[in-house]
Scaffold this motif. Structure first.
Motif, PDB file in Angstrom:
ATOM      1  N   TYR A 290       1.257  -5.640  53.056  1.00 51.31           N
ATOM      2  CA  TYR A 290       0.697  -4.901  51.918  1.00 51.31           C
ATOM      3  C   TYR A 290       0.422  -5.831  50.736  1.00 51.31           C
ATOM      4  O   TYR A 290      -0.690  -5.826  50.171  1.00 51.31           O
ATOM      5  CB  TYR A 290       1.666  -3.799  51.511  1.00 51.31           C
ATOM      6  CG  TYR A 290       1.301  -3.070  50.237  1.00 51.31           C
ATOM      7  CD1 TYR A 290       0.407  -2.001  50.251  1.00 51.31           C
ATOM      8  CD2 TYR A 290       1.864  -3.441  49.010  1.00 51.31           C
ATOM      9  CE1 TYR A 290       0.077  -1.325  49.090  1.00 51.31           C
ATOM     10  CE2 TYR A 290       1.534  -2.765  47.844  1.00 51.31           C
ATOM     11  CZ  TYR A 290       0.648  -1.714  47.887  1.00 51.31           C
ATOM     12  OH  TYR A 290       0.325  -1.060  46.733  1.00 51.31           O
TER      13      TYR A 290
ATOM     14  N   GLN B  52      -4.139  -3.415  58.519  1.00 52.28           N
ATOM     15  CA  GLN B  52      -4.051  -1.962  58.365  1.00 52.28           C
ATOM     16  C   GLN B  52      -4.091  -1.553  56.889  1.00 52.28           C
ATOM     17  O   GLN B  52      -4.755  -0.584  56.511  1.00 52.28           O
ATOM     18  CB  GLN B  52      -2.766  -1.472  59.025  1.00 52.28           C
ATOM     19  CG  GLN B  52      -2.708   0.024  59.225  1.00 52.28           C
ATOM     20  CD  GLN B  52      -1.424   0.455  59.903  1.00 52.28           C
ATOM     21  OE1 GLN B  52      -0.338   0.161  59.412  1.00 52.28           O
ATOM     22  NE2 GLN B  52      -1.533   1.147  61.020  1.00 52.28           N
ATOM     23  N   THR B  53      -3.402  -2.309  56.041  1.00 54.70           N
ATOM     24  CA  THR B  53      -3.402  -2.016  54.605  1.00 54.70           C
ATOM     25  C   THR B  53      -4.785  -2.212  54.004  1.00 54.70           C
ATOM     26  O   THR B  53      -5.243  -1.393  53.192  1.00 54.70           O
ATOM     27  CB  THR B  53      -2.392  -2.914  53.878  1.00 54.70           C
ATOM     28  OG1 THR B  53      -1.077  -2.682  54.400  1.00 54.70           O
ATOM     29  CG2 THR B  53      -2.389  -2.628  52.387  1.00 54.70           C
TER      30      THR B  53
ATOM     31  N   ALA C 110      -6.776   0.717  54.806  1.00 56.70           N
ATOM     32  CA  ALA C 110      -6.300   1.895  54.071  1.00 56.70           C
ATOM     33  C   ALA C 110      -6.748   1.870  52.616  1.00 56.70           C
ATOM     34  O   ALA C 110      -6.963   2.927  52.009  1.00 56.70           O
ATOM     35  CB  ALA C 110      -4.782   1.986  54.149  1.00 56.70           C
TER      36      ALA C 110
ATOM     37  N   LEU D  77      -1.396   4.861  55.463  1.00 55.20           N
ATOM     38  CA  LEU D  77      -0.849   3.653  56.087  1.00 55.20           C
ATOM     39  C   LEU D  77       0.083   4.121  57.196  1.00 55.20           C
ATOM     40  O   LEU D  77       1.000   4.908  56.959  1.00 55.20           O
ATOM     41  CB  LEU D  77      -0.096   2.823  55.044  1.00 55.20           C
ATOM     42  CG  LEU D  77       0.408   1.442  55.471  1.00 55.20           C
ATOM     43  CD1 LEU D  77      -0.755   0.559  55.877  1.00 55.20           C
ATOM     44  CD2 LEU D  77       1.179   0.789  54.337  1.00 55.20           C
TER      45      LEU D  77
END
Length: 335
Positions: free
Chosen positions: A162, A193-194, A197, A304
């Motif tokens: 993150y 993934q962050t 998102a 997330l």
């Protein structure tokens, strides 16, 4: 109680120890429910860092609160919590500035499960019971609808991914992002993934690891198989996540002029062009307690989904044999 303990290189076993007790009004006792293996744990258990005798394992944890000191507010016995892996008071100047990984009241690298790095044994989360010295600062409540196994890595590797992209996408909304994965397992996937998102226009994932590339594609990133020689293009935001000098050089070359290159690498052993091991220790790693309030709402809202990175879940009793397995993200679950 039992505690999963590394007694030598690649040697892991359960050991019986006295159960911890509260030592102050601001403390908590917790019962770990799901403990994820961090990307650095394999280096610790393989003996890459000299240890001072046997040491406890596990620092990425979701737990149940068993007991609270009289001064603890905002938490309840029986509540599920994410446990900050770094010991921090929450009140000193460093903690107030959000640098909870370098609390002024504890030595550098005062973490659960990392005695070879800090020289101090704080215990590990792969234990029946663990003591948290600053409960209000170090414990983050878990929403009832969230799965413990899916959250197993939130306290460290998810936060590392993150912080690798969130501040930079805040400054450059909608920018393209390149994740360079050259040895680290889960952190670069959490970073990808962050980035997705938080609205990155495109997230490319460069690696020579077929399993990681396939998982990155399932998460929504664009896989780029590479030998880490010449990048296809340059990016405004690049994340370096690995173990090799070639990977680092590739990440540097892939960063556009005036762009941002964020390293989440530790580079254990060998020589690299920059002292990244020391930089990681002193400030380029995630500050767990400070970031948990930002990340937990993203997870609760479904934006997330760290559980999608988990590739292996084993029963608590399988901890000694499974902990050294080559999984991207291993979680040990209490039945």
């Amino acid at each position: 109680m039992r505690q999963l303990t590394c007694t030598g290189p690649n040697t892991i076993e359960w050991r019986d120890l006295p159960e911890p007790r509260l030592q102050g009004d601001g403390e908590a006792l917790i019962r770990p429910l799901a403990v994820a293996r961090c990307d650095i744990d394999l280096f610790l258990t393989q003996g890459l860092f000299p240890s001072r005798g046997p040491f406890a394992l596990g620092h990425e944890c979701v737990a149940e609160v068993l007991e609270l000191g009289d001064a603890v507010q905002g938490l309840e016995v029986g509540q599920r919590v994410v446990v900050s892996f770094q010991v921090s008071c929450g009140a000193c100047g460093a903690c107030a500035a959000g640098h909870t990984g370098n609390c002024e009241h504890y030595p550098v690298l005062s973490d659960y499960g990392m005695q070879p790095l800090s020289g101090t044994e704080y215990g590990g989360m792969l234990s029946d019971v663990a003591r948290v010295p600053h409960a209000m600062a170090m414990l983050a409540p878990v929403a009832p609808h969230l799965d413990s196994v899916a959250l197993g890595s939130v306290s460290d590797n998810v936060l590392d991914g993150y912080r690798a992209v969130a501040p930079h996408l805040g400054a450059l909304p909608g920018a393209d992002v390149l994740i360079v994965c050259h040895g680290l397992k889960s952190v670069p996937l959490y970073a990808a993934q962050t980035a997705l998102a938080l609205g990155a226009a495109r997230v490319d994932y460069a690696s020579d690891d077929a399993e990681a590339l396939a998982l990155a594609e399932r998460l929504g990133a664009c896989p780029l198989h590479t030998d880490f020689e010449k990048p296809e293009r340059r990016y405004p935001i690049v994340v370096d996540a690995g173990l090799t000098p070639n990977g680092l050089r590739y990440a540097v070359r892939a960063t556009q002029p005036e762009g941002i290159l964020q390293s989440v690498s530790f580079y254990p052993g060998g020589e690299v062009p920059m002292p990244l091991g020391r930089l990681y220790t002193l400030g380029i790693r995630a500050h767990a307690a400070a970031l948990l309030p930002e990340v937990m709402p993203l997870i609760a809202a479904g934006r997330l989904r760290p559980g999608e990175v988990t590739t292996r879940v084993v029963d608590w009793e399988e901890g000694p044999t499974a902990f050294g397995e080559p999984a991207i993200k291993l979680v040990v679950q209490r039945p």
